[in-house]
Design an enzyme around this catalytic site. Sequence first.
Site, PDB file in Angstrom:
ATOM      1  N   GLY A 151       0.835  -1.205   0.000  1.00  0.00           N
ATOM      2  CA  GLY A 151       0.000   0.000   0.000  1.00  0.00           C
ATOM      3  C   GLY A 151       0.868   1.253   0.000  1.00  0.00           C
ATOM      4  CD  GLN A 152      -1.578   6.524  -0.676  1.00  0.00           C
ATOM      5  OE1 GLN A 152      -0.934   7.505  -1.008  1.00  0.00           O
ATOM      6  NE2 GLN A 152      -2.783   6.609  -0.137  1.00  0.00           N
ATOM      7  CG  ASP A 202      -6.983 -12.503   3.918  1.00  0.00           C
ATOM      8  OD1 ASP A 202      -7.183 -11.492   4.639  1.00  0.00           O
ATOM      9  OD2 ASP A 202      -7.895 -13.103   3.325  1.00  0.00           O
ATOM     10  CB  ALA A 256      -6.714  -0.300   6.175  1.00  0.00           C
ATOM     11  CE1 TYR A 257     -13.325  -3.672   1.075  1.00  0.00           C
ATOM     12  CE2 TYR A 257     -13.779  -1.354   1.474  1.00  0.00           C
ATOM     13  CZ  TYR A 257     -14.011  -2.516   0.774  1.00  0.00           C
ATOM     14  OH  TYR A 257     -14.943  -2.534  -0.246  1.00  0.00           O
ATOM     15  CB  THR A 283      -8.980   7.004   9.288  1.00  0.00           C
ATOM     16  OG1 THR A 283      -9.595   8.039   8.522  1.00  0.00           O
ATOM     17  CG2 THR A 283     -10.087   6.169   9.894  1.00  0.00           C
ATOM     18  CG  ASP A 284      -9.276  12.171   8.643  1.00  0.00           C
ATOM     19  OD1 ASP A 284      -9.045  11.046   8.162  1.00  0.00           O
ATOM     20  OD2 ASP A 284      -9.563  13.157   7.943  1.00  0.00           O
ATOM     21  CE1 TYR A 328     -10.787   3.244   5.690  1.00  0.00           C
ATOM     22  CE2 TYR A 328     -11.279   5.514   6.269  1.00  0.00           C
ATOM     23  CZ  TYR A 328     -10.364   4.510   6.057  1.00  0.00           C
ATOM     24  OH  TYR A 328      -9.020   4.772   6.227  1.00  0.00           O
TER      25      TYR A 328
HETATM   26  N1  NAP Z   1      -5.441   6.726   2.204  1.00  0.00           N
HETATM   27  C1  NAP Z   1      -5.816   7.683   3.043  1.00  0.00           C
HETATM   28  O1  NAP Z   1      -6.118   8.814   2.645  1.00  0.00           O
HETATM   29  C2  NAP Z   1      -5.862   7.408   4.523  1.00  0.00           C
HETATM   30  C3  NAP Z   1      -6.327   8.407   5.384  1.00  0.00           C
HETATM   31  C4  NAP Z   1      -6.335   8.155   6.769  1.00  0.00           C
HETATM   32  C5  NAP Z   1      -5.888   6.944   7.248  1.00  0.00           C
HETATM   33  N2  NAP Z   1      -5.465   5.979   6.378  1.00  0.00           N
HETATM   34  C6  NAP Z   1      -5.024   4.701   6.934  1.00  0.00           C
HETATM   35  O2  NAP Z   1      -3.651   4.557   6.641  1.00  0.00           O
HETATM   36  C7  NAP Z   1      -3.329   3.164   6.495  1.00  0.00           C
HETATM   37  C8  NAP Z   1      -2.570   2.964   5.205  1.00  0.00           C
HETATM   38  O3  NAP Z   1      -3.402   3.412   4.135  1.00  0.00           O
HETATM   39  P1  NAP Z   1      -2.895   3.442   2.638  1.00  0.00           P
HETATM   40  O4  NAP Z   1      -3.404   4.693   2.041  1.00  0.00           O
HETATM   41  O5  NAP Z   1      -1.457   3.093   2.582  1.00  0.00           O
HETATM   42  O6  NAP Z   1      -3.772   2.251   2.062  1.00  0.00           O
HETATM   43  P2  NAP Z   1      -3.651   1.464   0.678  1.00  0.00           P
HETATM   44  O7  NAP Z   1      -2.666   2.142  -0.220  1.00  0.00           O
HETATM   45  O8  NAP Z   1      -5.043   1.250   0.211  1.00  0.00           O
HETATM   46  O9  NAP Z   1      -3.000   0.105   1.135  1.00  0.00           O
HETATM   47  C9  NAP Z   1      -3.693  -0.768   1.959  1.00  0.00           C
HETATM   48  C10 NAP Z   1      -3.066  -2.127   1.795  1.00  0.00           C
HETATM   49  O10 NAP Z   1      -3.789  -3.032   2.612  1.00  0.00           O
HETATM   50  C11 NAP Z   1      -3.756  -4.279   1.966  1.00  0.00           C
HETATM   51  N3  NAP Z   1      -4.827  -5.141   2.412  1.00  0.00           N
HETATM   52  C12 NAP Z   1      -6.154  -4.998   2.215  1.00  0.00           C
HETATM   53  N4  NAP Z   1      -6.817  -6.045   2.751  1.00  0.00           N
HETATM   54  C13 NAP Z   1      -5.884  -6.862   3.283  1.00  0.00           C
HETATM   55  C14 NAP Z   1      -5.931  -8.101   3.963  1.00  0.00           C
HETATM   56  N5  NAP Z   1      -7.096  -8.727   4.190  1.00  0.00           N
HETATM   57  N6  NAP Z   1      -4.769  -8.666   4.361  1.00  0.00           N
HETATM   58  C15 NAP Z   1      -3.585  -8.056   4.138  1.00  0.00           C
HETATM   59  N7  NAP Z   1      -3.477  -6.884   3.492  1.00  0.00           N
HETATM   60  C16 NAP Z   1      -4.615  -6.290   3.078  1.00  0.00           C
HETATM   61  C17 NAP Z   1      -3.924  -3.949   0.505  1.00  0.00           C
HETATM   62  O11 NAP Z   1      -3.417  -4.982  -0.274  1.00  0.00           O
HETATM   63  P3  NAP Z   1      -4.101  -5.286  -1.741  1.00  0.00           P
HETATM   64  O12 NAP Z   1      -3.925  -4.057  -2.528  1.00  0.00           O
HETATM   65  O13 NAP Z   1      -3.324  -6.446  -2.216  1.00  0.00           O
HETATM   66  O14 NAP Z   1      -5.531  -5.585  -1.444  1.00  0.00           O
HETATM   67  C18 NAP Z   1      -3.139  -2.666   0.365  1.00  0.00           C
HETATM   68  O15 NAP Z   1      -1.849  -2.902  -0.140  1.00  0.00           O
HETATM   69  C19 NAP Z   1      -4.664   2.426   6.600  1.00  0.00           C
HETATM   70  O16 NAP Z   1      -4.833   1.968   7.910  1.00  0.00           O
HETATM   71  C20 NAP Z   1      -5.703   3.509   6.319  1.00  0.00           C
HETATM   72  O17 NAP Z   1      -6.941   3.219   6.933  1.00  0.00           O
HETATM   73  C21 NAP Z   1      -5.422   6.192   5.030  1.00  0.00           C
END
Ligand code: NAP
Length: 296
Positions: free
Chosen positions: A10-11, A35, A59-60, A100-101, A124
């Site tokens: 992920g990011q 998973d 995360a989802y 998350t916020d 979410y």
């Molecule tokens: N993005 C935002 O703006 C934001 C804002 C606030 C907080 N956050 C939090 O920051 C964290 C990182 O977010 P991010 O933006 O890096 O998210 P992301 O780019 O969507 O990456 C999430 C990763 O989680 C993996 N994942 C999903 N289901 C899974 C499972 N069952 N088992 C193992 N891995 C799984 C995904 O893998 P696949 O791609 O292979 O499914 C993906 O690589 C998360 O906790 C998110 O809630 C994000």
Amino acid sequence: MRVLIIGARGQVGHELVRQAPPAFELIALGSHELDISSAAQVNQAVAEYQPALIINAAAYTAVDQAETDTERAYAVNRDACLHLAHAAQQTNIPLLHISTDYVFSGQAAQPYCESDLCQPQSIYGASKLAGEQAIAQHCPQHIILRTSWVFGIDGNNFVKTMLRLAQTRTELSVVDDQHGNPTSARSIAMALWRIVNLYQTNPSQPWGTYHYSGTPSCTWYEFATEIFAQALQLGLIAAQPSLNPITTADYPTAAKRPAYSVLDNQLFSEKFGINPLDWRQELSAVLLSLRAHSQA
Ligand SMILES: NC(=O)c1ccc[n+]([C@@H]2O[C@H](COP(=O)([O-])OP(=O)(O)OC[C@H]3O[C@@H](n4cnc5c(N)ncnc54)[C@H](OP(=O)(O)O)[C@@H]3O)[C@@H](O)[C@H]2O)c1
């Protein structure tokens, strides 16, 4: 010290791998390797790799899709946190987790502190809050880092969406009545590694929930304005689309977003000595990397 990174594709996961201090041994797993919604897979991974610490960046994150894909959102954002918390607690290791916020309602008029009431407006947000609660209840050695509006080089995010739209559109409408903090994935990864470093020197840390986001706060419209100004200067786009500020009501989405989800970072700064970074400078670094990738 061996660190298990979950959600490594992920990011934030990518940046955790990129920013890892060389002293640590990394086990970085994507969803195909582990998973986390399966308790058996979580237990097996922890037994096999025997990490000294777990960082969960998985995360989802499909906010609108979660409104209909509710079961899956809770499986990943709540149930998986429970599995990880149990595994970490049973092996007596810390669990670092990101939230998350969107756990907040968005009705506040001043930045949210960690102790403020959580009232998520979306599936979410509710599923992420349930995950926080599972970790806080079952794993004493935990850090939950709430962050917001994440952007970076990898994966999908607002910056990359804006750059893509600028290739085909001369005019764009962007929401100007939601206030938050853009936060670079890199800054989150660096903050998490700093905690790991501190833990390595002193296993007794102020465990708990903290806020960490970029500064200053802005609206999505203001974020887009800065993205286009910088992207034009760096030659990433040929021309800036004309931007129209619109309201949330003008741009209906399946999931309700908080109107105001600015996070107060003071407690985290005090406890860990980690200050928020200016997202505009972080944006410059991301745009430079994207330009280098596009020229490679
Ligand atoms: N993005 C935002 O703006 C934001 C804002 C606030 C907080 N956050 C939090 O920051 C964290 C990182 O977010 P991010 O933006 O890096 O998210 P992301 O780019 O969507 O990456 C999430 C990763 O989680 C993996 N994942 C999903 N289901 C899974 C499972 N069952 N088992 C193992 N891995 C799984 C995904 O893998 P696949 O791609 O292979 O499914 C993906 O690589 C998360 O906790 C998110 O809630 C994000």
